[in-house]
Design an enzyme around this catalytic site. Structure first.
Site, PDB file in Angstrom:
ATOM      1  CG  ASN A   8      -1.760   1.222   1.378  1.00  0.00           C
ATOM      2  OD1 ASN A   8      -1.796   2.057   0.464  1.00  0.00           O
ATOM      3  ND2 ASN A   8      -2.446   1.360   2.503  1.00  0.00           N
ATOM      4  CD1 TRP A   9       3.480   0.929  -2.929  1.00  0.00           C
ATOM      5  CD2 TRP A   9       3.506   2.126  -4.824  1.00  0.00           C
ATOM      6  NE1 TRP A   9       4.161   0.193  -3.879  1.00  0.00           N
ATOM      7  CE2 TRP A   9       4.184   0.910  -5.055  1.00  0.00           C
ATOM      8  CE3 TRP A   9       3.398   3.026  -5.882  1.00  0.00           C
ATOM      9  CZ2 TRP A   9       4.756   0.583  -6.286  1.00  0.00           C
ATOM     10  CZ3 TRP A   9       3.957   2.711  -7.118  1.00  0.00           C
ATOM     11  CH2 TRP A   9       4.633   1.497  -7.315  1.00  0.00           C
ATOM     12  CE  LYS A  10      -0.247   3.145   4.804  1.00  0.00           C
ATOM     13  NZ  LYS A  10      -0.098   3.245   6.252  1.00  0.00           N
ATOM     14  CG  HIS A  95      -5.878   1.961   5.260  1.00  0.00           C
ATOM     15  ND1 HIS A  95      -5.433   2.866   6.191  1.00  0.00           N
ATOM     16  CD2 HIS A  95      -4.873   1.074   5.078  1.00  0.00           C
ATOM     17  CE1 HIS A  95      -4.200   2.531   6.557  1.00  0.00           C
ATOM     18  NE2 HIS A  95      -3.841   1.450   5.892  1.00  0.00           N
ATOM     19  CD  GLU A  97      -2.898   5.460   6.826  1.00  0.00           C
ATOM     20  OE1 GLU A  97      -2.873   5.459   5.582  1.00  0.00           O
ATOM     21  OE2 GLU A  97      -1.974   4.983   7.514  1.00  0.00           O
ATOM     22  CD  GLU A 165      -3.480  -2.283   7.312  1.00  0.00           C
ATOM     23  OE1 GLU A 165      -2.391  -2.546   6.794  1.00  0.00           O
ATOM     24  OE2 GLU A 165      -4.107  -1.235   7.094  1.00  0.00           O
ATOM     25  N   GLY A 171       2.612   2.452  10.869  1.00  0.00           N
ATOM     26  CA  GLY A 171       3.552   3.554  10.697  1.00  0.00           C
ATOM     27  C   GLY A 171       4.241   3.984  11.991  1.00  0.00           C
ATOM     28  CB  SER A 209       5.336  -1.683  11.951  1.00  0.00           C
ATOM     29  OG  SER A 209       4.906  -0.369  12.253  1.00  0.00           O
ATOM     30  N   GLY A 230       2.886  -1.027   4.331  1.00  0.00           N
ATOM     31  CA  GLY A 230       2.931   0.400   4.022  1.00  0.00           C
ATOM     32  C   GLY A 230       4.349   0.839   3.719  1.00  0.00           C
ATOM     33  N   GLY A 231       4.984   1.436   4.700  1.00  0.00           N
ATOM     34  CA  GLY A 231       6.315   2.034   4.513  1.00  0.00           C
ATOM     35  C   GLY A 231       7.323   1.148   3.802  1.00  0.00           C
TER      36      GLY A 231
HETATM   37  P1  13P Z   1       3.056   0.522   7.710  1.00  0.00           P
HETATM   38  O1  13P Z   1       3.567  -0.762   7.127  1.00  0.00           O
HETATM   39  O2  13P Z   1       3.767   1.737   7.228  1.00  0.00           O
HETATM   40  O3  13P Z   1       2.948   0.439   9.202  1.00  0.00           O
HETATM   41  O4  13P Z   1       1.545   0.693   7.166  1.00  0.00           O
HETATM   42  C1  13P Z   1       0.668  -0.364   7.283  1.00  0.00           C
HETATM   43  C2  13P Z   1      -0.559  -0.059   6.510  1.00  0.00           C
HETATM   44  O5  13P Z   1      -1.335   0.801   6.883  1.00  0.00           O
HETATM   45  C3  13P Z   1      -0.787  -0.788   5.251  1.00  0.00           C
HETATM   46  O6  13P Z   1      -2.049  -0.566   4.757  1.00  0.00           O
END
Ligand code: 13P
Length: 247
Positions: A8-10, A95, A97, A165, A171, A209, A230-231
């Protein structure tokens, strides 16, 4: 069942960055026998570009959100049908977010997942408790409410994916332990089965994470069918380590 590792590149990545990252991963996926199905979820304006680069590599592409309606007067929103037309096969819905930034309710997430199914996309339906809810011992109650409220009646193990999640692990660098992850994954599989849906083969991803250094432990947890990253998905080497860590 094959594991699914989704990046997930956000809201990250320029055109040049996306081009380079997608091309790097497409080459890696073609070169070896990957240990998992791989999915990339860039920002919506990059979907067509990334889908083009990944075509023929075996890597799937997905969006990060879609609207509840198939079309209409919804300025700035994205139709699931168009996502499918661009060569995508998945869409992330609900998600944390988006639940936090856009006030998305379980009912809205469920309607988005239904729109995805109508378009022939596989929704990745996200659930997870906040730090405050965890502190109050409400994790299983929150997960039950979100799964019951966000997963469409028509969902089956074959047409949808659920991602657990924990919000406190996203994050933050705080990784949930096996003791945090395994019971929730088991609970989600149980809830799905109880609802009378066809739960066999349901993939439940873990997200929060995940990185190359902790992926093997997380992916070996009971009930975990892959990861939503994510990251670490922005770094091709670390992301590929996660793919390689699948049991
Ligand atoms: P991180 O891997 O950056 O913690 O993000 C997880 C996430 O929200 C994937 O959708």
């Amino acid at each position: 069942m094959e594991y699914l590792i989704a990046g997930n590149w956000k809201m990250n990545g320029s055109v040049a960055f996306a081009q380079e990252l997608a091309a790097n991963l497409a080459a890696k996926n073609k070169a070896g026998a990957p240990r998992a199905a791989v999915l990339l979820c860039p920002q919506a304006p990059l979907l067509s570009l990334v889908a083009g680069i990944c075509a023929g590599s075996g890597i799937a592409v997905g969006a990060q959100d879609c609207h509840t309606a198939d079309k209409g007067a919804h300025t700035g929103d994205i139709a699931a049908g168009l996502i499918a037309e661009l060569g995508c096969s998945y869409v992330i819905v609900g998600h944390s977010e988006r639940r936090a930034d856009h006030g998305e309710t379980d009912a809205a997430v469920r309607a988005k997942a239904e729109a995805a199914l109508r378009a022939g996309l596989t929704p990745i339906i996200c659930v997870g408790e906040t730090d405050a809810e965890r502190e109050k011992g409400q994790t299983s109650e929150v997960i039950a409410r979100q799964v019951k409220g966000s997963v469409p009646q028509a969902a089956t193990g074959g047409n949808c994916v659920i991602a657990y999640e924990p919000v406190w692990a996203i994050g933050t660098g705080k990784t949930a332990t096996v003791a945090d992850i395994a019971p929730v994954h088991t609970q989600i599989h149980g809830l799905f089965g109880e609802s009378g849906r066809i739960g066999a083969g349901l993939r439940v991803l873990y997200g929060g994470s995940v990185k190359g250094s902790n992926a093997a432990t997380i992916l070996a947890c009971a009930g975990v069918g892959g990861a939503l990253v994510g990251g670490a998905s922005l770094d091709p080497e670390d992301f590929w380590k996660i793919v390689g860590a699948c049991p």
